[in-house]
Design a protein around this motif. Structure first.
Motif, PDB file in Angstrom:
ATOM      1  N   SER A  26      77.907   1.000  22.184  1.00  0.00           N
ATOM      2  CA  SER A  26      77.925  -0.483  21.992  1.00  0.00           C
ATOM      3  C   SER A  26      77.387  -0.986  23.214  1.00  0.00           C
ATOM      4  CB  SER A  26      79.578  -0.718  21.831  1.00  0.00           C
ATOM      5  OG  SER A  26      79.655  -2.226  21.757  1.00  0.00           O
ATOM      6  N   SER A  27      77.021  -2.263  22.912  1.00  0.00           N
ATOM      7  CA  SER A  27      76.309  -2.706  24.493  1.00  0.00           C
ATOM      8  C   SER A  27      77.210  -3.305  25.273  1.00  0.00           C
ATOM      9  CB  SER A  27      75.237  -3.849  23.574  1.00  0.00           C
ATOM     10  OG  SER A  27      74.552  -4.515  24.919  1.00  0.00           O
ATOM     11  N   ALA A  86      78.439   3.655  26.596  1.00  0.00           N
ATOM     12  CA  ALA A  86      77.313   2.398  26.522  1.00  0.00           C
ATOM     13  C   ALA A  86      76.310   2.794  25.445  1.00  0.00           C
ATOM     14  CB  ALA A  86      76.808   2.191  27.845  1.00  0.00           C
ATOM     15  N   THR A 119      73.597  -0.819  19.874  1.00  0.00           N
ATOM     16  CA  THR A 119      72.505  -0.954  20.902  1.00  0.00           C
ATOM     17  C   THR A 119      71.103  -0.853  20.248  1.00  0.00           C
ATOM     18  OG1 THR A 119      72.546   1.414  21.286  1.00  0.00           O
ATOM     19  CG2 THR A 119      73.817   0.017  22.699  1.00  0.00           C
TER      20      THR A 119
END
Length: 358
Positions: A238-239, A235, A281
């Motif tokens: 990348s969101s 996570a 993110t």
């Protein structure tokens, strides 16, 4: 008349296959003390260094004037007082020479630097050949010796990724995925895939075990509800939340397929997933060119589109990062614009909430 970049393709395939042989051997014998930590806290294994040493050695022998933009450098290996560094140097030297010393095969040439070993000093210098700053003009190679290091460490997906760029345009992309199933419909079957793309010449896949190639074409996308997103496992990379909101906006109900590395590009190129969406993110994050060069060409040559979250082409001419490109979106031509529209809708909702103080 020979096809454009035929020699570069041959050299890249040889370098990536030998590096994949190395990484697979390391995984089978991996011990915890062979893992160090970079300043950004991501794990780096002895395999990263040794694989970069092997590939840079081969590229330099074949194309001595070509600069290389590589992920690793040898600074951590050069410490004169660290016992750990001394052990790593020894292991890197042994591992690299294990795959450099076998004589060239019928598909390889001796002038590619194959058939004899190198000293530790020569291998450290080869690693540091990856310190090129990048740029807009000329030839250069982009290398990620192990893309998806955490996937590698857990026995999941990772990729050895090499690309040739000319005047900041990717012309050749080669990726080796030792743990990716040859047949995506049979995940428990044979593993080990090589993916190769040359601009204007299409994209192919072949198993490590043979020279039989299959042409790759991204199939038409299913109905929106059945579209499958390809996402990073981590996570922090990348969101996942943003991706979920984009999927909801589109009416997607299928669960995402999460895997490490540019193996996501490979999966997309052969229809095992429909959308690769990577949204950082944090606003300050800049994508590295070695994380997307070979994969983006593979998808494009398989009939897809790769852009940033605004629909702009990825710019590989701004140095070692993609500069102002924010996010990466890869999908078939029939659905790419819909993904961009959904991303902008979600961004607008987020902006409105911030403005209203919600």
């Amino acid at each position: 008349m020979s096809a454009a970049f035929a020699l570069e393709k041959q050299v890249a395939v040889s370098a990536v296959l030998r590096a994949c042989q190395l990484t697979s051997a390391v995984f089978k014998n991996l011990v915890t003390k062979e893992t160090v930590t970079k300043k950004d806290k991501s794990p780096v294994t002895v395999a990263d260094y040794a694989a970069q040493a092997v590939i840079n050695t081969i590229i330099t022998a074949a194309f001595p004037k070509d600069p290389i933009v590589g992920e690793e450098d040898a600074s951590d290996l050069r410490s004169p007082t660290s016992d750990d560094a001394a052990l790593l140097r020894e292991r890197v030297t042994t591992l690299a020479n294990d795959v450099l010393t076998p004589p060239p095969s019928e598909e390889e040439r001796a002038e590619w630097g194959l058939g004899f070993g190198r000293t530790t000093t020569e291998l450290l210098a080869a690693i540091d050949r990856g310190n090129y700053a990048g740029g807009r003009t000329g030839r250069m190679w982009a290398l990620d010796p192990i893309d998806g290091t955490k996937g590698f460490l857990r026995g999941g997906q990772y990729a050895v990724c090499l690309a040739l760029l000319v005047d900041s345009v990717v012309q050749v992309g080669v990726m080796g995925c030792p743990n990716l199933p040859v047949d995506p419909s049979n995940p428990s079957g044979e593993t080990g895939c090589l993916f190769v793309a040359v601009r204007g010449q299409g994209a192919q896949q072949r198993p490590f075990s043979s020279f039989q190639s299959t042409t790759l074409r991204i199939p038409p996308s299913p109905s929106l509800s059945d579209v499958q997103f390809l996402e990073s496992v981590e996570a922090a990379h990348s969101s996942h939340g943003f991706n979920a909101r984009v999927a909801s906006t589109l009416g997607v109900t299928a669960q995402p397929n999460r895997m490490d590395s540019q193996a996501k590009y490979c999966s997309l190129s052969r229809g095992a997933g429909n959308v690769y969406l990577r949204m950082p993110t944090g606003q300050g994050y800049r994508e590295k060119i070695w994380d997307h060069a070979s994969g983006s060409l593979l998808v494009e040559e398989a009939g897809g589109i790769v852009s940033d979250s605004l629909g702009r082409p990825l710019d590989f001419g701004l140095g070692r990062t993609l500069g102002e490109n924010f996010g990466v979106v890869a999908a078939g031509k029939d659905i790419h614009s819909k993904i961009i529209e959904a991303i902008q809708a979600v961004k607008a909702e987020e902006s409105e909430k911030l403005t209203s103080g919600l």
